[in-house]
Scaffold this active site. Structure first.
Site, short mmCIF file in Angstrom:
data_model
loop_
_atom_site.label_atom_id
_atom_site.label_comp_id
_atom_site.label_asym_id
_atom_site.label_seq_id
_atom_site.Cartn_x
_atom_site.Cartn_y
_atom_site.Cartn_z
N LYS A 164 1.18 -1.53 0.44
CA LYS A 164 0.38 0.12 0.30
C LYS A 164 0.73 1.33 -0.30
CE LYS A 164 -1.15 2.45 3.21
NZ LYS A 164 -1.99 3.64 3.71
N ASP A 203 -3.80 4.50 -1.80
CA ASP A 203 -4.40 4.24 -1.09
C ASP A 203 -4.23 6.23 -1.19
OD1 ASP A 203 -6.04 5.32 1.25
OD2 ASP A 203 -4.86 5.27 2.43
N LEU A 234 -9.29 10.36 -2.69
CA LEU A 234 -9.71 11.24 -3.47
C LEU A 234 -10.87 11.68 -3.35
CD1 LEU A 234 -8.72 9.90 -7.27
CD2 LEU A 234 -7.42 11.15 -5.95
N HIS A 235 -10.80 12.84 -3.01
CA HIS A 235 -12.13 13.74 -2.20
C HIS A 235 -12.25 15.45 -3.41
CE1 HIS A 235 -14.15 14.67 1.20
NE2 HIS A 235 -15.19 14.74 0.05
N THR A 287 -9.92 5.74 10.76
CA THR A 287 -9.67 4.59 11.97
C THR A 287 -9.02 5.60 13.47
OG1 THR A 287 -7.92 4.18 10.52
CG2 THR A 287 -9.61 2.77 11.27
#
Length: 224
Positions: A32, A59, A62-63, A115
């Site tokens: 990752k 990882d 995207l936003h 998390t």
């Protein structure tokens, strides 16, 4: 998928990332690469890590507006990642466009709730309900948008798996029994996450921060 463990190479040091990846490659199923690595090395860095011969998980979380995320997805298609993350909170249209723009072999998964956040944090940023409520809400939206699955903590993956039988579930923030929590707030062990329905187990510092990453990865593999 055989070994579900993807080791998180969250470092801007390319040589160190390659060293760790080569050390653990026999005991993990993939690698990752997150924002820290990608911002430092971009496509070149990904190509160097690909030489190790394991599937790559980008990882990038995207936003943005749908058009921007779709174009970003198109820009990384040449890297042929096995998995790419986007933020499910970007909305259905953004998720639909991201999936449509991705390569057919790339699994696009929506991040539900980081998390590092707990219920108190959620209240401060305007999210109502519990972490389970938020994950359930965004998992449903991701499924409607045609994504392959979601990212959620091991505490929520059982519920998500029950509602989305054929979903692909990525679980980060895992800690072996007795491991240090660090900045993670909602953690379970790799074995617990796997038993609860996780498809991919993302493990970083318990492996990369160990004195012997190979031994750490082998020990975790032995619990699965």
């Amino acid at each position: 998928m055989g070994n579900p463990v993807f080791v998180a190479l969250d470092t801007p040091n390319l040589d160190r990332a390659i060293e760790i990846a080569k050390s653990v490659k026999g005991h993990v199923g993939g690698l990752k690469l997150g924002l820290e690595f990608f911002c430092a090395h971009g496509h070149h860095g990904v190509h160097e890590i690909q030489k190790i011969g394991l599937p790559i998980f980008l990882d990038l979380k995207l936003h943005d507006i749908p058009n921007t995320v779709a174009k970003a997805m198109q820009a990384i298609n040449v890297l042929e990642p096995a998995i790419v993350t986007i933020h499910a909170s970007g909305g259905r249209a953004m998720m639909e466009d991201a999936k449509a723009a991705a390569n057919g072999h790339t699994k696009v998964v929506g991040v539900t709730l980081l998390t590092s956040l707990d219920e108190r944090d959620m209240g401060k940023i305007g999210y109502a309900g519990s972490p389970h409520d938020q994950v359930e809400r965004l998992a449903g939206l991701a499924q409607e948008a045609g994504l392959d699955g979601i990212v959620c903590s091991g505490n929520e993956v059982a519920t998500a798996h029950k509602a989305w039988k054929d979903g692909f579930f990525v679980v980060p923030g895992l800690r072996p029994k007795g491991g240090k929590m660090g900045d993670q707030k909602r953690t379970v062990t790799p074995r617990q996450a796997r038993d609860n329905g996780a498809s991919v187990l993302v493990i970083g510092r318990p492996i990369t921060g160990a004195d012997d990453p190979n031994a750490a990865a082998r020990a975790i593999e032995g619990t699965l």
